[in-house]
Design a protein around this motif. Structure first.
Motif, PDB file in Angstrom:
ATOM      1  N   LEU A   4      26.325 -83.765 -37.513  1.00 20.84           N
ATOM      2  CA  LEU A   4      24.987 -83.699 -36.924  1.00 20.84           C
ATOM      3  C   LEU A   4      24.853 -82.459 -36.032  1.00 20.84           C
ATOM      4  CD1 LEU A   4      22.201 -84.937 -36.408  1.00 20.84           C
ATOM      5  CD2 LEU A   4      23.236 -86.215 -34.528  1.00 20.84           C
ATOM      6  N   VAL A   5      25.856 -82.168 -35.211  1.00 19.79           N
ATOM      7  CA  VAL A   5      25.814 -81.007 -34.323  1.00 19.79           C
ATOM      8  C   VAL A   5      25.799 -79.712 -35.133  1.00 19.79           C
ATOM      9  CG1 VAL A   5      27.115 -79.757 -32.552  1.00 19.79           C
ATOM     10  CG2 VAL A   5      26.926 -82.244 -32.438  1.00 19.79           C
ATOM     11  N   ILE A   6      26.585 -79.647 -36.178  1.00 17.74           N
ATOM     12  CA  ILE A   6      26.625 -78.447 -37.022  1.00 17.74           C
ATOM     13  C   ILE A   6      25.272 -78.240 -37.715  1.00 17.74           C
ATOM     14  CG2 ILE A   6      27.681 -77.427 -39.093  1.00 17.74           C
ATOM     15  CD1 ILE A   6      30.312 -78.724 -38.205  1.00 17.74           C
ATOM     16  N   THR A   7      24.658 -79.299 -38.197  1.00 18.94           N
ATOM     17  CA  THR A   7      23.349 -79.205 -38.841  1.00 18.94           C
ATOM     18  C   THR A   7      22.293 -78.743 -37.835  1.00 18.94           C
ATOM     19  OG1 THR A   7      23.966 -80.979 -40.376  1.00 18.94           O
ATOM     20  CG2 THR A   7      21.619 -80.459 -40.178  1.00 18.94           C
ATOM     21  N   LEU A   8      22.324 -79.264 -36.614  1.00 20.74           N
ATOM     22  CA  LEU A   8      21.375 -78.850 -35.580  1.00 20.74           C
ATOM     23  C   LEU A   8      21.578 -77.371 -35.214  1.00 20.74           C
ATOM     24  CD1 LEU A   8      21.283 -81.966 -33.219  1.00 20.74           C
ATOM     25  CD2 LEU A   8      19.505 -81.168 -34.785  1.00 20.74           C
ATOM     26  N   MET A   9      22.831 -76.920 -35.169  1.00 20.71           N
ATOM     27  CA  MET A   9      23.097 -75.512 -34.881  1.00 20.71           C
ATOM     28  C   MET A   9      22.564 -74.614 -36.003  1.00 20.71           C
ATOM     29  SD  MET A   9      26.896 -75.689 -33.161  1.00 20.71           S
ATOM     30  CE  MET A   9      27.150 -73.948 -33.289  1.00 20.71           C
ATOM     31  N   ARG A  10      22.703 -75.059 -37.249  1.00 18.45           N
ATOM     32  CA  ARG A  10      22.177 -74.286 -38.380  1.00 18.45           C
ATOM     33  C   ARG A  10      20.650 -74.160 -38.286  1.00 18.45           C
ATOM     34  NH1 ARG A  10      25.600 -76.840 -43.399  1.00 18.45           N
ATOM     35  NH2 ARG A  10      27.561 -75.774 -42.939  1.00 18.45           N
ATOM     36  N   PHE A  11      19.973 -75.278 -37.999  1.00 18.36           N
ATOM     37  CA  PHE A  11      18.515 -75.239 -37.857  1.00 18.36           C
ATOM     38  C   PHE A  11      18.102 -74.368 -36.666  1.00 18.36           C
ATOM     39  CE2 PHE A  11      18.282 -79.241 -40.450  1.00 18.36           C
ATOM     40  CZ  PHE A  11      17.502 -78.709 -41.459  1.00 18.36           C
ATOM     41  N   GLY A  12      18.830 -74.433 -35.586  1.00 13.87           N
ATOM     42  CA  GLY A  12      18.540 -73.598 -34.424  1.00 13.87           C
ATOM     43  C   GLY A  12      18.676 -72.116 -34.755  1.00 13.87           C
ATOM     44  N   PHE A  13      19.726 -71.777 -35.488  1.00 12.70           N
ATOM     45  CA  PHE A  13      19.929 -70.394 -35.897  1.00 12.70           C
ATOM     46  C   PHE A  13      18.813 -69.927 -36.842  1.00 12.70           C
ATOM     47  CE2 PHE A  13      21.972 -67.203 -38.686  1.00 12.70           C
ATOM     48  CZ  PHE A  13      22.220 -66.238 -37.722  1.00 12.70           C
TER      49      PHE A  13
END
Length: 166
Positions: A4-13
């Motif tokens: 979940l954290v990795i997916t949120l970081m991808r969307f943020g980027f």
């Protein structure tokens, strides 16, 4: 880290990248738009229509009489990299741009290869934009066709300002 954290970081980027693209487009749009203080060209400064009666030529003052002639004698660069450059006026046209065969060669990213042309016509000097991207400006007015240039008016070509002088 969780998925979940990795997916949120991808969307943020991804959002940050899109914001950068939008900011770049807005800056480019602002740079290519005409300045807010620009006003439409006055019809009075345009060339006279072919049906208009010819204006009789003014008598020239004799040399050494102390009176200055109203005929412009030089085109001077008053602002820009070539400030102080003087081009004597004759009967041949003067071209301004980045092209090597221009009369006045500008090293300016805002000037086109063949940006503007100055030429004599019926005792007056005419300035014409040659389809440049950023336009040719007299004072704060963008010209759209051949325009009579009065002595002392400042013509802006890219970052360079030229002035017709006696």
């Amino acid at each position: 880290m969780s998925e979940l954290v990795i997916t949120l970081m991808r969307f943020g980027f991804l959002i940050a990248l899109w914001l950068a693209v939008v900011a770049i487009v807005l800056v480019l749009r602002r740079d290519l738009a005409a300045p807010k203080e620009a006003r439409p060209q006055a019809a009075a400064s345009r060339l006279p229509s072919p049906s208009a009666p010819p204006v009789p030529p003014q008598p020239r003052a004799p040399r050494g009489s102390g009176r200055s002639s109203s005929t412009p004698r030089k085109l001077t660069v008053v602002e820009g990299e070539l400030a102080g450059t003087v081009i004597p006026l004759g009967s041949s046209p003067i071209t301004v741009g980045r092209a090597a065969d221009s009369t006045l060669v500008l090293k300016d990213d805002y000037a086109s290869s063949r940006h503007a042309r100055f030429f004599p016509s019926d005792g007056q000097w005419i300035v014409e934009d040659l389809g440049s991207t950023n336009g040719t400006w007299i004072e704060r007015t963008r010209i759209t066709g051949p325009t009579v240039l009065r002595v002392g008016a400042k013509v802006r070509v890219g970052r360079t300002t030229l002035q017709l002088q006696r």
